[in-house]
Design a protein around this motif. Structure first.
Motif, PDB file in Angstrom:
ATOM      1  N   PRO A 403       0.771  -1.289  -0.167  1.00  0.00           N
ATOM      2  CA  PRO A 403      -0.228  -0.021  -0.171  1.00  0.00           C
ATOM      3  C   PRO A 403       0.882   1.590  -0.146  1.00  0.00           C
ATOM      4  CG  PRO A 403      -0.916  -1.669   1.360  1.00  0.00           C
ATOM      5  CD  PRO A 403       0.228  -2.248   0.904  1.00  0.00           C
ATOM      6  N   SER A 404       2.013   1.625   0.758  1.00  0.00           N
ATOM      7  CA  SER A 404       2.430   2.511   0.643  1.00  0.00           C
ATOM      8  C   SER A 404       3.356   2.739  -0.683  1.00  0.00           C
ATOM      9  CB  SER A 404       3.929   2.731   1.751  1.00  0.00           C
ATOM     10  OG  SER A 404       4.179   1.465   1.568  1.00  0.00           O
ATOM     11  N   LEU A 405       4.002   1.799  -1.288  1.00  0.00           N
ATOM     12  CA  LEU A 405       4.700   1.459  -2.558  1.00  0.00           C
ATOM     13  C   LEU A 405       3.544   1.751  -3.479  1.00  0.00           C
ATOM     14  CD1 LEU A 405       6.639  -1.693  -2.279  1.00  0.00           C
ATOM     15  CD2 LEU A 405       8.091   0.575  -2.440  1.00  0.00           C
ATOM     16  N   TYR A 411       2.074   9.816  -5.281  1.00  0.00           N
ATOM     17  CA  TYR A 411       3.108  10.189  -5.080  1.00  0.00           C
ATOM     18  C   TYR A 411       3.791  11.313  -6.604  1.00  0.00           C
ATOM     19  CZ  TYR A 411       5.258  14.331  -2.895  1.00  0.00           C
ATOM     20  OH  TYR A 411       6.021  15.354  -2.732  1.00  0.00           O
ATOM     21  N   SER A 412       4.531  10.142  -6.952  1.00  0.00           N
ATOM     22  CA  SER A 412       5.207  10.189  -8.139  1.00  0.00           C
ATOM     23  C   SER A 412       4.605  10.891  -9.058  1.00  0.00           C
ATOM     24  CB  SER A 412       5.958   9.970  -8.892  1.00  0.00           C
ATOM     25  OG  SER A 412       5.583   8.293  -9.041  1.00  0.00           O
ATOM     26  N   LEU A 423      13.760   4.747  -6.108  1.00  0.00           N
ATOM     27  CA  LEU A 423      13.633   3.634  -5.355  1.00  0.00           C
ATOM     28  C   LEU A 423      15.121   2.818  -5.396  1.00  0.00           C
ATOM     29  CD1 LEU A 423      11.384   1.558  -4.269  1.00  0.00           C
ATOM     30  CD2 LEU A 423      10.967   1.121  -6.479  1.00  0.00           C
ATOM     31  N   SER A 424      15.567   2.530  -6.719  1.00  0.00           N
ATOM     32  CA  SER A 424      16.587   2.116  -6.596  1.00  0.00           C
ATOM     33  C   SER A 424      17.599   2.027  -5.147  1.00  0.00           C
ATOM     34  CB  SER A 424      17.455   2.106  -7.537  1.00  0.00           C
ATOM     35  OG  SER A 424      16.948   1.711  -9.104  1.00  0.00           O
ATOM     36  N   GLN A 425      17.996   3.698  -5.418  1.00  0.00           N
ATOM     37  CA  GLN A 425      18.580   3.945  -4.184  1.00  0.00           C
ATOM     38  C   GLN A 425      18.073   3.732  -2.395  1.00  0.00           C
ATOM     39  OE1 GLN A 425      20.263   8.332  -4.435  1.00  0.00           O
ATOM     40  NE2 GLN A 425      19.370   8.316  -2.502  1.00  0.00           N
ATOM     41  N   TYR A 426      16.723   4.265  -2.416  1.00  0.00           N
ATOM     42  CA  TYR A 426      16.140   3.733  -1.359  1.00  0.00           C
ATOM     43  C   TYR A 426      16.454   2.574  -1.401  1.00  0.00           C
ATOM     44  CZ  TYR A 426      12.654   3.776   2.151  1.00  0.00           C
ATOM     45  OH  TYR A 426      11.869   3.765   3.526  1.00  0.00           O
ATOM     46  N   GLU A 439       2.790   5.607   8.269  1.00  0.00           N
ATOM     47  CA  GLU A 439       4.262   5.578   8.380  1.00  0.00           C
ATOM     48  C   GLU A 439       5.045   5.755   7.977  1.00  0.00           C
ATOM     49  OE1 GLU A 439       7.011   5.111  12.481  1.00  0.00           O
ATOM     50  OE2 GLU A 439       5.065   4.325  12.436  1.00  0.00           O
ATOM     51  N   ASN A 440       5.284   4.383   7.396  1.00  0.00           N
ATOM     52  CA  ASN A 440       6.074   3.778   6.047  1.00  0.00           C
ATOM     53  C   ASN A 440       6.019   4.986   5.096  1.00  0.00           C
ATOM     54  OD1 ASN A 440       7.688   1.536   5.840  1.00  0.00           O
ATOM     55  ND2 ASN A 440       6.251   1.816   4.129  1.00  0.00           N
ATOM     56  N   PHE A 441       4.525   4.919   5.096  1.00  0.00           N
ATOM     57  CA  PHE A 441       4.804   6.292   3.622  1.00  0.00           C
ATOM     58  C   PHE A 441       5.129   7.210   3.884  1.00  0.00           C
ATOM     59  CE2 PHE A 441       3.032   8.405  -0.030  1.00  0.00           C
ATOM     60  CZ  PHE A 441       2.290   9.227   0.225  1.00  0.00           C
ATOM     61  N   LEU A 442       4.996   8.173   4.905  1.00  0.00           N
ATOM     62  CA  LEU A 442       5.107   9.622   5.336  1.00  0.00           C
ATOM     63  C   LEU A 442       6.959   8.900   5.607  1.00  0.00           C
ATOM     64  CD1 LEU A 442       2.797  10.413   8.227  1.00  0.00           C
ATOM     65  CD2 LEU A 442       3.136  11.574   6.017  1.00  0.00           C
ATOM     66  N   HIS A 443       7.494   8.333   5.975  1.00  0.00           N
ATOM     67  CA  HIS A 443       8.960   8.052   5.551  1.00  0.00           C
ATOM     68  C   HIS A 443       9.926   7.657   4.116  1.00  0.00           C
ATOM     69  CE1 HIS A 443      13.059   5.637   5.822  1.00  0.00           C
ATOM     70  NE2 HIS A 443      12.840   6.576   7.067  1.00  0.00           N
ATOM     71  N   MET A 444       9.009   7.100   3.741  1.00  0.00           N
ATOM     72  CA  MET A 444       9.808   6.861   1.967  1.00  0.00           C
ATOM     73  C   MET A 444       9.309   8.060   1.684  1.00  0.00           C
ATOM     74  SD  MET A 444       8.659   3.625   0.598  1.00  0.00           S
ATOM     75  CE  MET A 444       7.273   3.422   1.081  1.00  0.00           C
ATOM     76  N   LYS A 445       7.399   9.761   1.851  1.00  0.00           N
ATOM     77  CA  LYS A 445       7.507  10.505   1.004  1.00  0.00           C
ATOM     78  C   LYS A 445       8.525  12.098   1.617  1.00  0.00           C
ATOM     79  CE  LYS A 445       4.379  14.061   0.782  1.00  0.00           C
ATOM     80  NZ  LYS A 445       4.960  15.370   1.162  1.00  0.00           N
ATOM     81  N   GLU A 446       9.553  11.805   2.267  1.00  0.00           N
ATOM     82  CA  GLU A 446      10.740  12.548   3.248  1.00  0.00           C
ATOM     83  C   GLU A 446      12.025  12.321   2.450  1.00  0.00           C
ATOM     84  OE1 GLU A 446      12.033  13.682   6.892  1.00  0.00           O
ATOM     85  OE2 GLU A 446      10.881  12.083   7.432  1.00  0.00           O
ATOM     86  N   ASP A 447      11.794  10.957   2.411  1.00  0.00           N
ATOM     87  CA  ASP A 447      13.095  10.401   1.818  1.00  0.00           C
ATOM     88  C   ASP A 447      13.352  10.914  -0.033  1.00  0.00           C
ATOM     89  OD1 ASP A 447      14.849   8.498   0.696  1.00  0.00           O
ATOM     90  OD2 ASP A 447      15.458   8.583   1.937  1.00  0.00           O
TER      91      ASP A 447
END
Length: 456
Positions: A403-405, A411-412, A423-426, A439-447
């Motif tokens: 879901p967060s992915l 978002y993109s 995504l490769s870097q992350y 929480e997972n989505f917000l962490h990825m979005k910030e990154d």
């Protein structure tokens, strides 16, 4: 190769050239123009004499001009000028200032300051002064000379790379051999009236993909690949005119028999499955009414009661929520063919999709109906990204993390930013995720946001 030449047209001349066919907005591999989202602001831009980027054209040896970038803008111009389109009431900057022509008491022409609110107004309802301004707007073009179909397809890929073409739209640029046939088939009654595709599907390349997937499924299933580009390239390289002749005949027959009560079977997700099934039916030489009767029986009863050898109903056959896997398709067609043969003989634990859509809507403040229309695109793009950018065995591939992915893919698109390299870097730096998907989505979005700040 000579540099492209520049040419400027009064907008009225440019649109007349479109209407006459001298400039075509239907290059074989061009995606359907998506004009609805941009038309209001474009008309304001014209009436305020602001800047519109050049339209990119390709000139064939016979002097035919094809639009390779700017098709949506052109469609918007045409819809306002000739399509009786009304400017939306939601437009904010709708008050247009202009000089109104009058005469004084002596009969001399004078020009007075005036304003006009274009909300809800068609072209025909504009003051004459604004009509002249619209028609006289100088539209810039850049023309690439000496182009054949392959070069036109190359330019379409090049100029649209920045505009977030989705998977299906990009794939369509790889089927230049049959693109014209596909465009013709899209105008058949079946694709116009006998399905539940939305206008959004039409703009986003869904119908083109359904056609190619069906041809592939019928004739080249051993080489099936859920990657759209690979499918289109395979049909382009190995397909035949005869295959498209048979498909077109099938489509024309279905257009005559599909009734209102069963057309909702032909969704953007399942159409190619049922079109492939009809190809099997057509070989039997039975009256087409029997196929319609079977579809009606399937919809009313069989779809929700009969299971395959693995104990699954038709709509339960999937792999990790993917409906494009080769085995999934084989299992679905196998179940349908078994049900159809029997019918004719007798006559003779993860987030569900609604949860994901709501999750994306809540966390991105997006309209859920828009998400429902685009969720298949998000799923497909994510599957391709995970296959290309994340190593097998990574915990990021766990279904609980999807879901967060999917929200990141949405978002993109919303921000018109590419997600691939991030995504490769992350994935290289992170092998775990928060169980709480918000929480997972917000962490990825910030990154992701920090990644783009560093790279711009």
């Amino acid at each position: 190769m000579a540099r492209p030449r520049k040419q400027t047209y009064p907008l009225e001349t440019y649109l007349n050239s479109n209407r006459d066919g001298d400039i075509s907005n239907n290059a074989d591999t061009q995606r359907k123009p998506a004009w609805k989202a941009i038309i209001n602001e474009l008309i304001v831009t014209i009436l305020t004499d602001d800047y519109i980027p050049p339209i990119i054209l390709a000139e064939e040896d016979n002097s035919q001009l094809d639009i390779v970038d700017g098709g949506s803008r052109t469609a918007a111009f045409m819809m306002y000028r000739y399509g009786n389109y009304k400017i939306s009431a939601s437009l904010e900057n709708s008050i247009i200032s202009y000089k109104k022509k009058n005469k004084d008491k002596d009969g001399d022409v004078i020009w007075e300051d005036a304003v006009f609110d274009i909300k809800g107004k068609t072209y025909e309802q504009l003051p004459d002064e604004l009509k002249k301004k619209f028609n006289g707007y100088q539209i810039e073009t850049v023309i690439h000379e000496n182009c054949d179909k392959n070069r036109i397809a190359t330019y379409i890929k090049r100029y649209n790379e920045h505009s977030s073409m989705n998977t299906s739209q990009k794939a369509f640029t790889y089927i230049n051999r049959f693109a014209h046939r596909i465009r013709k088939i899209m105008d058949s009654r079946f694709f116009l009236d006998c399905n539940v595709y939305s206008d959004n599907d039409n703009e986003k390349g869904v119908i083109e993909r359904i056609i190619v997937e069906t041809v592939m499924c019928i004739n080249h299933f051993d080489n099936w690949n859920r990657d759209a580009k690979k499918l289109f390239k395979h049909v382009n390289d190995f397909g035949t005119e005869e295959e498209f002749d048979i498909f077109e005949e099938n489509i024309n027959r279905l257009g005559d028999i599909v009734t209102e009560d069963i057309k909702d079977i032909f969704t953007k997700k399942d159409s190619f499955i049922f079109l492939t099934l009809y190809n099997e039916f057509a070989k039997l030489g039975i009256n087409d009414d029997m196929f319609v009767n079977f579809l009606r029986e399937f919809k009313q009863k069989l779809r929700t009661t009969v299971r395959n050898g693995n104990g699954l109903l038709f709509d339960e056959i999937k792999q990790n929520s993917s409906t494009k896997g080769k085995q999934v398709i084989a299992d679905k067609i196998g179940l349908l063919k078994s049900l159809m043969d029997e019918y004719l003989y007798d006559k003779k634990d993860r987030f569900c999709i609604n949860d994901v859509e709501e999750f994306i809507s809540e966390n991105l403040d997006m309209d859920i109906e828009t998400i429902k229309e685009d969720i298949d695109i998000y799923n497909e793009d994510l599957d391709n990204l995970l296959e290309d950018r994340v190593k097998i065995g990574s915990n990021l591939l766990d279904c609980e993390n999807r879901p967060s992915l999917l929200a990141m893919v949405a978002y993109s698109y919303k921000e018109d930013l590419k997600i691939d390299d991030w995504l490769s870097q992350y994935a290289a730096l992170n092998d775990t995720y928060f169980v709480d998907q918000k929480e997972n989505f917000l962490h990825m979005k910030e990154d992701f946001d920090n990644y783009w700040i560093k790279h711009n």
